[in-house]
Design a protein around this motif. Sequence first.
Motif, PDB file in Angstrom:
ATOM      1  N   GLN A  66     -64.052 -43.434 -22.155  1.00  0.00           N
ATOM      2  CA  GLN A  66     -65.423 -42.960 -21.923  1.00  0.00           C
ATOM      3  C   GLN A  66     -65.865 -43.143 -20.475  1.00  0.00           C
ATOM      4  N   PRO A  71     -61.284 -36.378 -27.527  1.00  0.00           N
ATOM      5  CA  PRO A  71     -61.828 -36.802 -26.237  1.00  0.00           C
ATOM      6  C   PRO A  71     -62.089 -38.310 -26.191  1.00  0.00           C
ATOM      7  N   HIS A  72     -61.937 -38.878 -25.015  1.00  0.00           N
ATOM      8  CA  HIS A  72     -62.160 -40.305 -24.740  1.00  0.00           C
ATOM      9  C   HIS A  72     -61.049 -41.194 -25.300  1.00  0.00           C
ATOM     10  N   TYR A 115     -67.798 -35.355 -32.391  1.00  0.00           N
ATOM     11  CA  TYR A 115     -66.790 -34.362 -32.764  1.00  0.00           C
ATOM     12  C   TYR A 115     -65.975 -34.736 -33.997  1.00  0.00           C
ATOM     13  N   ASP A 170     -56.548 -30.845 -26.724  1.00  0.00           N
ATOM     14  CA  ASP A 170     -57.254 -32.130 -26.782  1.00  0.00           C
ATOM     15  C   ASP A 170     -58.102 -32.188 -28.045  1.00  0.00           C
ATOM     16  N   TYR A 197     -64.380 -36.074 -17.987  1.00  0.00           N
ATOM     17  CA  TYR A 197     -63.582 -35.339 -18.960  1.00  0.00           C
ATOM     18  C   TYR A 197     -62.474 -34.505 -18.328  1.00  0.00           C
ATOM     19  N   THR A 208     -67.642 -33.461 -26.355  1.00  0.00           N
ATOM     20  CA  THR A 208     -66.865 -34.685 -26.186  1.00  0.00           C
ATOM     21  C   THR A 208     -67.466 -35.864 -26.959  1.00  0.00           C
ATOM     22  N   ARG A 256     -58.578 -34.489 -19.476  1.00  0.00           N
ATOM     23  CA  ARG A 256     -57.863 -33.283 -19.895  1.00  0.00           C
ATOM     24  C   ARG A 256     -56.603 -33.063 -19.054  1.00  0.00           C
TER      25      ARG A 256
END
Length: 537
Positions: A118, A521-522, A162, A518, A122, A159, A126
């Motif tokens: 985090q 995310p994070h 989700y 992806d 982003y 992000t 990626r």
Amino acid sequence: MRLRHACARLARVGARSRPSHQPHRPMTRVPLHAASVGDVYTVECVDLASTGEGVCRLPDGLVLLCANTAPGEVLEVELSSVGRSFARGMKLSSVRASPSCVTPPCRHYARCGGCAWQHVDYETQRERKGRTVREALTRVGRFVDGDDLTSACVGTKETTRYRNKMEFAFGSDASGGVVVGLRPRGTNDSIVDLEFGCLLQSEAADDVLSAVRASLKRVRGRIDAFDRTTGKGTLRSVTIRTATSGDGKRSLMVDLATTASEKELTSGALAELIADITKHEAVTSVVHTTVPAEAELRRAGVGRSAKFVKGGKKPISKRKVVTLYGENKIVETLHGVKFELSSASFFQTNTEQAARLVREVVAGCGFAGDRSETVLDLFCGVGTMGLSVASNAKRVIGWEVVPEAVEDARRNAEINGITNADFYRVDLSRLNPSKGTKALLTTPQGDVLPMPDIVITDPARPGMDASLIAILRTIGARRIVYVSCNPATQARDLALITAPSQGSQDAAYVLKLCTPVDMFPHTAHVESVAVLDRINA
């Protein structure tokens, strides 16, 4: 990424040793070859490891992993462990900020183990995930053109919020009350109380989590948390699953896992907790999963950073599930197909990105457009891939080892009116390659199945067994689409699939493209879709 291959360069300002008994005394010089726990170094982070940690190097070249840093940052690190191949350290301060660093949106991020990146913007995440796939192809698969074969990582617009499914653990606080949350990084035996909710799940699911927390306060002292180290206690975990219908309406399934008896489900503190959950307007299903009152963790051995590791008594494979409210099902829509899911069903946890993943698979299949092709769907689960491509195919044949998943797949075909998809149970890790095509193209009843034109395979993290790959080469479908959540095992398998032919009954393939997607995310996790064509097809 293997640690010995970690790509890094040193930006060392100094190395110092901090005496524990006099923290303010000037630090003395540490010999370059004598790094040990407690030593303090100033280093530069040059990469992100697959663990989510930042990659640095000590003056003697030893790889140093440190959390909460990003490429380009110069930081002071105190060594917490030193091994033969790498060391770990704790960030003390930032000397120079990284251009990739951002403020984490979650107030629990400093302690919670739910996310690792985090603090990293982003686009950097990626790019790193795409590079993870490329590095696996070149280093593990030995593809000299791995960089050219790997496309850009398919990113996501969302992000946060989700995940459609989250499992939270119960634990005890310092005063003996019960809290609910996620595990801290690197620890199995404690809980981060998610006072401010979890940004990974939907707001509706967060409301349910808040209701659970409030209910735990009301029943404080009348129910206890399950202790994974002893097997004692009642409340083990709560799983909240969110489904979105075609019209955008949200519905929630809540699965409470406890050691409670049937009587405790209908009266007392646990019954009150269940009643509080059912009051949420979006909750359409509440189920109870019985877990054995047995230890799940054992004490770690000497040299382990965690106090406890997994490895208590082996849990029973099939747990008793009882529906307490509504039905044990929830309906999710993906790629225009409805999927009826039970509490035990596996389904992609990021619905929006799963739709993008499916689109990559459909494109990778390269359908002729006349519905003339037969698709072999391996590791089919509840039919996610097979049912999503059924409208493009003449026939879909799915194989899966979990019997409940096979039943789910058949039911999902039925509720969608899909009549050209059949699903069978088989253990794809225990096939006999000496049977040739019959190993995969014969039903459990002995019926012969047609030769496939396209194979979709979506194995778990360990990848495919060598015997399965040998059988696929014997079958010789014109195209294979390989979906993976582990770039390393995928690259290993792709090397076997593309190995030179050993004869007329052994088809060889060429890797055409590998697309990272992806899904999480994070985190450092990445999925990828590889497309292979049979040579001289």
